[in-house]
Design an enzyme around this catalytic site. Structure first.
Site, short mmCIF file in Angstrom:
data_model
loop_
_atom_site.label_atom_id
_atom_site.label_comp_id
_atom_site.label_asym_id
_atom_site.label_seq_id
_atom_site.Cartn_x
_atom_site.Cartn_y
_atom_site.Cartn_z
N ASP A 67 0.82 -1.22 0.00
CA ASP A 67 0.00 0.00 0.00
C ASP A 67 0.85 1.26 0.00
O ASP A 67 2.06 1.22 0.19
CB ASP A 67 -0.97 0.00 1.20
CG ASP A 67 -0.30 -0.43 2.50
OD1 ASP A 67 0.94 -0.39 2.59
OD2 ASP A 67 -1.03 -0.79 3.44
N ASN A 136 -7.65 -2.56 14.21
CA ASN A 136 -9.03 -2.85 13.80
C ASN A 136 -9.11 -4.08 12.90
O ASN A 136 -10.15 -4.35 12.30
CB ASN A 136 -9.64 -1.62 13.09
CG ASN A 136 -8.90 -1.25 11.81
OD1 ASN A 136 -7.98 -1.94 11.39
ND2 ASN A 136 -9.29 -0.15 11.19
N HIS A 138 -7.34 -4.56 10.12
CA HIS A 138 -7.06 -4.38 8.69
C HIS A 138 -5.75 -5.08 8.28
O HIS A 138 -4.84 -5.24 9.08
CB HIS A 138 -7.07 -2.90 8.28
CG HIS A 138 -5.91 -2.08 8.73
ND1 HIS A 138 -5.97 -0.71 8.87
CD2 HIS A 138 -4.64 -2.41 9.06
CE1 HIS A 138 -4.80 -0.25 9.26
NE2 HIS A 138 -3.97 -1.26 9.39
N GLU A 143 -9.64 -1.96 5.04
CA GLU A 143 -10.27 -1.56 6.29
C GLU A 143 -11.55 -2.37 6.54
O GLU A 143 -12.15 -2.91 5.59
CB GLU A 143 -10.62 -0.07 6.24
CG GLU A 143 -9.40 0.86 6.13
CD GLU A 143 -8.68 1.06 7.46
OE1 GLU A 143 -8.58 0.12 8.26
OE2 GLU A 143 -8.20 2.18 7.68
P1 PGA Z 1 2.07 -1.24 12.52
O1 PGA Z 1 0.87 -1.19 11.50
O2 PGA Z 1 2.99 -2.31 12.02
O3 PGA Z 1 2.71 0.12 12.44
O4 PGA Z 1 1.50 -1.55 13.86
C1 PGA Z 1 0.32 -2.38 11.05
C2 PGA Z 1 -0.89 -2.09 10.23
O5 PGA Z 1 -1.59 -1.11 10.54
O6 PGA Z 1 -1.18 -2.85 9.30
#
Ligand code: PGA
Length: 248
Positions: A67, A136, A138, A143
């Protein structure tokens, strides 16, 4: 699903890096689906170290990232292209032309997303897809919602994701509101998925993804339908799964 229960972030990072390095050793011209964020940072550090020691080479590796924020240029220090350059690509022998991160500045997102998916399909999908997970649930920037999105697409970030990522920006208002994310088709097409998580704030998302109902309200739960998922997580991230009685 194979689960590696690790003591802490460092042990999680080392294990994840071993799995990635193992994939490259087994298939030097493999296609890796890569992720950004705090979760994979430690694994990338191990890979850079091992590259410097001559233990692994990215010479023939292809990479496709999950992404990118819409509106951020590649040289913006919070763009995911910048993250990949500074955490991995600039320090190993991967060829620049073999690395792909979605273009956050594309003028034609629809055409861009279609081309991104076509490229992933042309690889026969990636050999290994590295994933973090959001609080959450995702994966990538898929999302929670009322359906799973198959294609690479532009997504509106949820308030929870904007809150979680605000720590990297000068202010919450500076967090982009949209991103381009690989869809579930590309993620589920991967021959192997390496899901990593560290910390108690991921425990709920891990528990729901591994043992909850398969629902787009928890995007990570789709991984229960994938035949080859390896979860590498520390004790804190596994705590709710353990409390729910799942053997890890
Ligand atoms: P993080 O993010 O590795 O910074 O915790 C993971 C994500 O949101 O997919």
């Amino acid at each position: 699903m194979k689960i590696y229960r690790e003591k802490d972030y460092d042990a999680m990072s080392r294990r994840a890096a071993q799995i990635i390095a193992g994939e490259i050793t087994h298939n030097p011209a493999c296609a890796l689906g890569l992720a950004t964020g705090s979760t994979p940072e430690g694994a990338y550090k191990y890979l850079v170290d091992w590259y410097k020691q001559g233990l692994v080479s990215f010479r023939d590796v292809l990479s496709v990232n999950l992404d990118e924020y819409v509106g951020l240029a590649p040289d913006h220090d919070q763009s995911y292209r910048y993250f990949m350059q500074s955490n991995l690509f600039d320090h190993v022998d991967i060829l620049p032309e073999n690395t792909r991160v979605p273009d956050g500045l594309t003028k034609d997102p629809e055409a861009f997303c279609a081309e991104y998916d076509a490229y992933i399909r042309s690889l026969g999908y990636v050999n290994l897809q590295l994933l973090g997970i959001g609080r959450n649930g995702h994966i990538g920037f898929n999302e929670p919602g009322d359906h799973f999105v198959k294609e690479t697409h532009v997504v509106d970030l949820t308030e929870s994701t904007i809150d979680a990522n605000a720590r990297f920006f000068a202010s919450r208002d500076d967090v982009p509101r949209q991103a381009i994310s690989m869809g579930m088709g590309a993620i589920m097409g991967a021959k192997k998925v390496l899901l990593c998580a560290s910390g108690e704030d991921k425990a709920d998302a891990i528990c729901r993804s591994v043992s909850g109902p398969i629902t787009p309200e928890c995007p990570g739960s789709i991984l229960q339908l994938h035949k080859n998922v390896v979860l590498v997580a520390d004790e804190a991230a596994l705590s709710k799964l353990i409390a729910a009685g799942v053997e890890v």
